[in-house]
Write an enzyme that holds these catalytic residues in place. Sequence first.
Site, PDB file in Angstrom:
ATOM      1  N   HIS A  33     -34.784  14.993  23.724  1.00 13.67           N
ATOM      2  CA  HIS A  33     -34.048  13.794  24.153  1.00 13.67           C
ATOM      3  C   HIS A  33     -34.726  13.186  25.391  1.00 13.67           C
ATOM      4  CE1 HIS A  33     -30.528  11.276  23.690  1.00 13.67           C
ATOM      5  NE2 HIS A  33     -30.197  11.400  24.957  1.00 13.67           N
ATOM      6  N   THR A  60     -34.855   8.052  21.911  1.00 14.56           N
ATOM      7  CA  THR A  60     -33.851   8.405  22.907  1.00 14.56           C
ATOM      8  C   THR A  60     -33.127   7.160  23.399  1.00 14.56           C
ATOM      9  OG1 THR A  60     -35.232  10.260  23.605  1.00 14.56           O
ATOM     10  CG2 THR A  60     -33.496   9.543  25.126  1.00 14.56           C
ATOM     11  N   GLU A  61     -31.793   7.177  23.331  1.00 14.88           N
ATOM     12  CA  GLU A  61     -30.959   6.057  23.771  1.00 14.88           C
ATOM     13  C   GLU A  61     -31.340   4.735  23.111  1.00 14.88           C
ATOM     14  OE1 GLU A  61     -28.273   6.613  25.480  1.00 14.88           O
ATOM     15  OE2 GLU A  61     -28.796   8.734  25.564  1.00 14.88           O
ATOM     16  N   LEU A  62     -31.939   4.807  21.917  1.00 13.27           N
ATOM     17  CA  LEU A  62     -32.337   3.627  21.146  1.00 13.27           C
ATOM     18  C   LEU A  62     -33.348   2.747  21.895  1.00 13.27           C
ATOM     19  CD1 LEU A  62     -28.887   2.584  19.616  1.00 13.27           C
ATOM     20  CD2 LEU A  62     -30.663   4.023  18.606  1.00 13.27           C
ATOM     21  N   ILE A  63     -34.143   3.353  22.769  1.00 19.68           N
ATOM     22  CA  ILE A  63     -35.171   2.598  23.499  1.00 19.68           C
ATOM     23  C   ILE A  63     -36.202   2.083  22.510  1.00 19.68           C
ATOM     24  CG2 ILE A  63     -37.017   2.752  25.212  1.00 19.68           C
ATOM     25  CD1 ILE A  63     -35.380   4.940  26.591  1.00 19.68           C
TER      26      ILE A  63
END
Length: 228
Positions: free
Chosen positions: A109, A145-148
Amino acid sequence: MKTICFYFQVHQPWRLKTYRFFNMGVDHNYLDDLTNHAILQKVARQCYLPMNALLLNLIKEQKGKFRCSFSITGIAVEQFRAYAPEVLDSFKELAATGCVEFLAETYSHSLASLRSKEDFEEQVKLHTALVRKEFGMKPTAFRNTELIYSDEIGAMVAGMGFGDPVDEIRDPGVVPFGRLGRGQCQLGADGREMAHHGHGFGVPSRRLVPPVLPGGALPACGELSRRE
């Protein structure tokens, strides 16, 4: 009528213990094992196990028409192995239905996609190998990760053979993925908390009603992961 595929992001960080000056050179275990065990056991009881049982029941009730996706980090799987193997077994039971897709992502993550292409690709390879080993599937879709997302990240993802990156759209009039030109899974920002929800904060009190189209099964993010 549009189809909907829920995807659940599953992650548990390793918690570090208080490490004092006099521990240096003596104690080489930096993790808070008691806290990690207690938290994972609590979340397993309150969320992972009941939620996975609910999803399995929906799949059986709808005879395979209800489908969903999971994005599980490598270090979450490590903690399942160590502290709650029954949770890992519940995910394997869902995988065996053929109605659940497991997405690829970074193993820990991490934010490696923003700093190091080499580290990013290595983490994705490690995670993909983990999914194949634990669930018998080869991921075909990817979430960062975190929809980056950026076009540079998209190019790296496409270079690794993934055709379906998951991203959120903040402006409905702007479509990203300029360099990919293949299938994408896009989440509207307004609906993000419904469609993309961390699988670790409790089960809804109301019964989940599956969004099933008449006479047809819901697709996962592109296609279901290829079985090995």
